[in-house]
Scaffold this active site. Structure first.
Site, PDB file in Angstrom:
ATOM      1  N   HIS A   1       1.742   4.864  -2.697  1.00 23.61           N
ATOM      2  CA  HIS A   1       1.849   6.253  -2.395  1.00 23.61           C
ATOM      3  C   HIS A   1       3.239   6.674  -2.869  1.00 23.61           C
ATOM      4  O   HIS A   1       3.611   7.809  -3.292  1.00 23.61           O
ATOM      5  CB  HIS A   1       1.664   6.554  -0.813  1.00 23.61           C
ATOM      6  CG  HIS A   1       0.270   6.321  -0.468  1.00 23.61           C
ATOM      7  ND1 HIS A   1      -0.537   7.237  -0.874  1.00 23.61           N
ATOM      8  CD2 HIS A   1      -0.175   5.654   0.761  1.00 23.61           C
ATOM      9  CE1 HIS A   1      -1.896   7.085   0.020  1.00 23.61           C
ATOM     10  NE2 HIS A   1      -1.413   5.942   0.627  1.00 23.61           N
TER      11      HIS A   1
ATOM     12  N   HIS B   1       0.712  -1.364   0.021  1.00 19.67           N
ATOM     13  CA  HIS B   1      -0.050   0.081  -0.038  1.00 19.67           C
ATOM     14  C   HIS B   1       0.804   1.313   0.030  1.00 19.67           C
ATOM     15  O   HIS B   1       0.531   2.056  -0.901  1.00 19.67           O
ATOM     16  CB  HIS B   1      -0.849  -0.145   1.097  1.00 19.67           C
ATOM     17  CG  HIS B   1      -1.775   1.218   1.302  1.00 19.67           C
ATOM     18  ND1 HIS B   1      -3.059   1.147   1.069  1.00 19.67           N
ATOM     19  CD2 HIS B   1      -1.797   2.374   1.980  1.00 19.67           C
ATOM     20  CE1 HIS B   1      -3.579   2.223   1.285  1.00 19.67           C
ATOM     21  NE2 HIS B   1      -2.509   3.031   1.760  1.00 19.67           N
ATOM     22  N   GLU B   2       1.824   1.329   1.012  1.00 19.30           N
ATOM     23  CA  GLU B   2       2.530   2.566   0.921  1.00 19.30           C
ATOM     24  C   GLU B   2       3.402   2.624  -0.236  1.00 19.30           C
ATOM     25  O   GLU B   2       3.859   3.815  -0.537  1.00 19.30           O
ATOM     26  CB  GLU B   2       3.497   2.467   2.360  1.00 19.30           C
ATOM     27  CG  GLU B   2       2.668   2.448   3.527  1.00 19.30           C
ATOM     28  CD  GLU B   2       1.600   3.606   3.717  1.00 19.30           C
ATOM     29  OE1 GLU B   2       1.699   4.655   3.209  1.00 19.30           O
ATOM     30  OE2 GLU B   2       0.812   3.383   4.674  1.00 19.30           O
TER      31      GLU B   2
ATOM     32  N   GLU C   1      -4.602   8.128  -2.580  1.00 20.53           N
ATOM     33  CA  GLU C   1      -5.208   7.050  -2.391  1.00 20.53           C
ATOM     34  C   GLU C   1      -5.002   5.833  -3.343  1.00 20.53           C
ATOM     35  O   GLU C   1      -5.314   4.612  -3.332  1.00 20.53           O
ATOM     36  CB  GLU C   1      -6.511   6.966  -1.428  1.00 20.53           C
ATOM     37  CG  GLU C   1      -6.486   7.871  -0.056  1.00 20.53           C
ATOM     38  CD  GLU C   1      -5.523   6.911   1.040  1.00 20.53           C
ATOM     39  OE1 GLU C   1      -5.346   5.716   0.939  1.00 20.53           O
ATOM     40  OE2 GLU C   1      -4.640   7.580   1.869  1.00 20.53           O
TER      41      GLU C   1
END
Lengths: 496, 496
Positions: free
Chosen positions: A270, A266-267, A296
């Site tokens: 980003h 997930h990160e 997001e």
């Protein structure tokens, strides 16, 4: 780009915002260090230094010359990118300038105290303690919202949304989320029915050290550039730093490596967005991320669109064997990562039930801001919504109910919708990408994951904030946000 | 201390310097992060952000109101501590304000380029490449020195000394160092004769990880508070951070744990000084370290006075066994750590030969600043001095000769004497401490190391910059700096 003698006012603005970016660099560093490196004894002086820095940045962002320079720059001959940059400069100036400094300070101080108390109150399920703090903070939030609303000719809640999603409105969200509400609870029920006889898979324990090595390997597979960033540990994972030096954090649960691993994925989404922002616009408002929902969308693209798909799991399964000695099959991993199970906690929710947590918060925030929902009534509202959306009984569990998130405890309303908007954008991007590239699963199987990122880079990352969100999405996918793609994605993945 | 309505000008100055301290906090963080954490890709934007910050700090330190406020504060009714603080405020203002901004900027830029080139030139023994850069930089250094000299009614070299050692003069250094020069070369020869048949002890290899665990244990023994600081790795060890959050770094040589270990002991001395500075004066000039020599005295107290003594080695020898499985006896350790061997490199020098490296640099700096020594003649001067002070032939080895230190490559002259002054102060502190507490070796053997630190805390650390250096030393030891203690220390330890 900024040296034309014919655009002195525009030029002075770019220089000023470059200066602001330098101080924001230090702010990002201070935040990251505080969460990852700083010993306890550093809190007091760090807090004071960061407050001083925030004050300085606010002063710079509200310098009176900005307003007149914007007006004068609007008369200058600018190219289309410079016009975009000027639009973003105007937006940042307005956001910083519209709220009186006294109110900013009062809210910052109250939010700090409220959050501090909340950390213990949450542990102790102490709603009676939290309630008066939240009430006081909501009063200031409503004041802020009303001032922002007047300045922008928006409704108060729209004005809060616009802090994170420029251009987003309550009306549009009600359409998007209303659609979601019409089919999602049914889908959840169906999927739960399908999965009810599937036995959960027991996981072995792995040290943080081992999990980290795996995480780094997966980050490299996802194209993270360790010459332009780091991975560290913090109690709340985040993606910080600055373009050129992106600082990811995660946390490791020895008993469940799957959550830490997907947190890293997930990160990394980003991070790749930040690493891919246009270099030639670094330090300028037009060079920043487009909105929180678009941010997001990039993390959720990695975590959900890629991360829970067979293509990705097939690629990382050998890495699990190599680093953990894990015997999990691709089918096992797929089952773990597509398990649908309504729960109390938003951040622990799966891809399918997650939007319900956002629907609830969106309704609550609207009511809290327009006064139709009082803080005192929040727990009952929560109980009823959790029952109707997810069929869960929450009675008197404030800790895992309306006290679970930090957002309200720091007076931040209007952010929650970004999460589900991001999930929707991510799905739309995938289908659009597949229309030209073919199946993402196939690309990954062929070792061509970079084509996926090339698409994102070309269509999203490298665009920074040069386009508005709607322009960006239309440019990338041929239409503005259409929730049908998210529905299609969930149905295709979860309905057998 | 700063809220009296009767001292508005003093009060406004303290508020202003508190603000400066907040920005200096961020500067310290940026420096530390750059040396320990930052990936390569972060250099460019970090460099720009740090330059912006330095510019801002310089602007704050030279705000015109400071000068008039100092004058007006001098008329206010201040207590003795406030008077000290005002003295330090005046000193800092003068140091920042006396040099024109253009010159500061020109020197900073040239120093940056010179250092950058030096890193490769040094590797390649490229004196011809380095020479013109150093010549250009020395021209600016002489200009700076001359401006500082005029403003303070000092000689140019004294003005440079005063950046690091307020109050120190060339005349006084010539007395102190002249004394040293009269007996040190003889002592070195004698000790070398005594040690010539002692066989060096072979060391086993230990991983950085293992050495770090040992280092942390020794830091705890030395009273380092890990709630108020960290230990990390950097290519050049230093002690950074801010009081309350001191950041030590070291480097590990797998083939020689003894250097990394003593490096940690050295930096811990710096750290305890910073951790012990008066809390109630944090952020004020009177709350900072007294001078660079006093700072070095604290690191050298740990590294030399304690670290190479039998008492200390007896205490840490079991830790070596525990962490490394080392079989070295206390005698072995003592032999390793008191080995005297003239060498080319200052930072690798032992306690006895180290001052010769400083004597050489002191003479060279005086000549470079007053023009009696040209950059072109520096290598010959170096060759001749190394021969006469240490009996070493350096011919044509510029890399390990006059190109070895970073100080001149960044245009920093006047710092080197601080190292040997620090060693002298450290010896004086030890003898003074022993006059009231008894032998330090005995205290350590009795597990009472905290009494040693209590003495330093009471007499040095907690005093910050409330006293001048001479006042501080006299207050602590009954007299100002007296070089006889350093001589006594070396003779007692090294002459058998």
């Amino acid at each position: 780009m900024t040296h034309s003698k014919n655009t002195p006012h525009y030029h002075s603005l770019t220089e000023h915002f470059q200066k602001i970016a330098h101080f924001e660099h230090l702010s990002a560093l201070g935040d990251w260090d505080q969460a990852t490196m700083m010993p306890l004894g550093g809190s007091e002086s760090r807090g004071a230094a960061m407050a001083e820095l925030a004050r300085h940045i606010h002063e710079l962002k509200t310098e009176p010359f900005i307003e007149t320079s914007i007006e004068q720059a609007e008369e200058e001959l600018l190219n289309s990118h410079q016009i975009s940059n000027l639009r973003e400069i105007r937006y940042q100036f307005m956001q910083a300038n519209v709220v009186p400094a006294d109110l900013v300070q009062a809210k910052t101080q109250l939010a700090y105290r409220c959050e501090h108390a909340w950390r213990d109150q949450r542990k102790n399920n102490d709603w009676q303690g939290f309630k008066p703090n939240l009430e006081a903070l909501m009063k200031l939030v409503r004041e802020e919202a009303s001032i922002r609303a007047q300045a922008q000719d928006l409704s108060p809640y729209d004005a809060l949304l616009n802090k994170f999603e420029p251009g987003m409105t309550t009306a549009r969200l009600e359409l998007l989320f209303g659609d979601l509400k019409s089919w999602l609870p049914g889908l959840i029920e169906t999927v739960q029915g399908q999965q009810k006889n599937v036995q959960p898979i027991a996981l072995a324990k792995y040290s943080a050290h081992t999990q980290e090595a795996l995480g780094r390997d997966v980050m490299k597979y996802l194209g993270f550039d360790f010459n332009q960033g780091r991975l560290d540990v913090s109690s709340h994972p985040f993606c910080g730093g600055v373009p050129g030096d992106i600082r990811l954090t995660t946390r490791y649960d020895e008993a469940d490596f799957t959550s830490g691993l997907m947190g890293i994925v997930h990160e990394t989404g980003h991070a790749r967005y930040e690493q891919g922002l246009p270099k030639e616009w670094r330090g300028q408002p037009a060079g920043g991320h487009r909105s929180m929902a678009i941010h997001e969308s990039q993390s959720l693209f990695c975590e959900m669109q890629l991360g829970r798909g067979k293509g990705f799991l097939t690629q990382i399964q050998p890495k699990l064997q190599q680093h953990l000695g894990s015997q999990l099959s691709i089918e096992d991993l797929s089952q773990i990562y597509t398990r649908v199970k309504p729960g109390l906690i938003r951040v622990d929710a799966d891809e399918v039930t997650y939007p319900c947590h956002i629907l609830l918060r969106f309704e609550a925030e609207k009511g809290l801001v327009d006064g139709s929902l009082s803080v005192a009534d929040l727990p009952d509202f929560w109980t009823q919504q959790m029952q109707s959306l997810l069929g869960i009984d929450i009675q008197d569990d404030y800790r895992n109910g309306c006290m679970q998130d930090i957002h309200w405890a720091v007076g931040e309303l209007g952010y929650f919708p970004s999460y589900t908007l991001g999930a929707m954008y991510a799905a739309q991007f995938r289908y659009s990408m597949e229309a030209s590239l073919g199946s993402v699963d196939d690309l990954l199987a062929q070792g061509k994951i970079e084509l996926v990122f090339d698409w994102l880079d070309k269509n999203i990352w490298s665009q920074g904030s040069l386009l508005t969100t709607d322009e960006l999405v239309k440019h990338a996918t041929g239409e503005t946000l259409n929730p049908k793609f998210f529905r299609r994605h969930l149905e295709q993945r979860y309905l057998k």
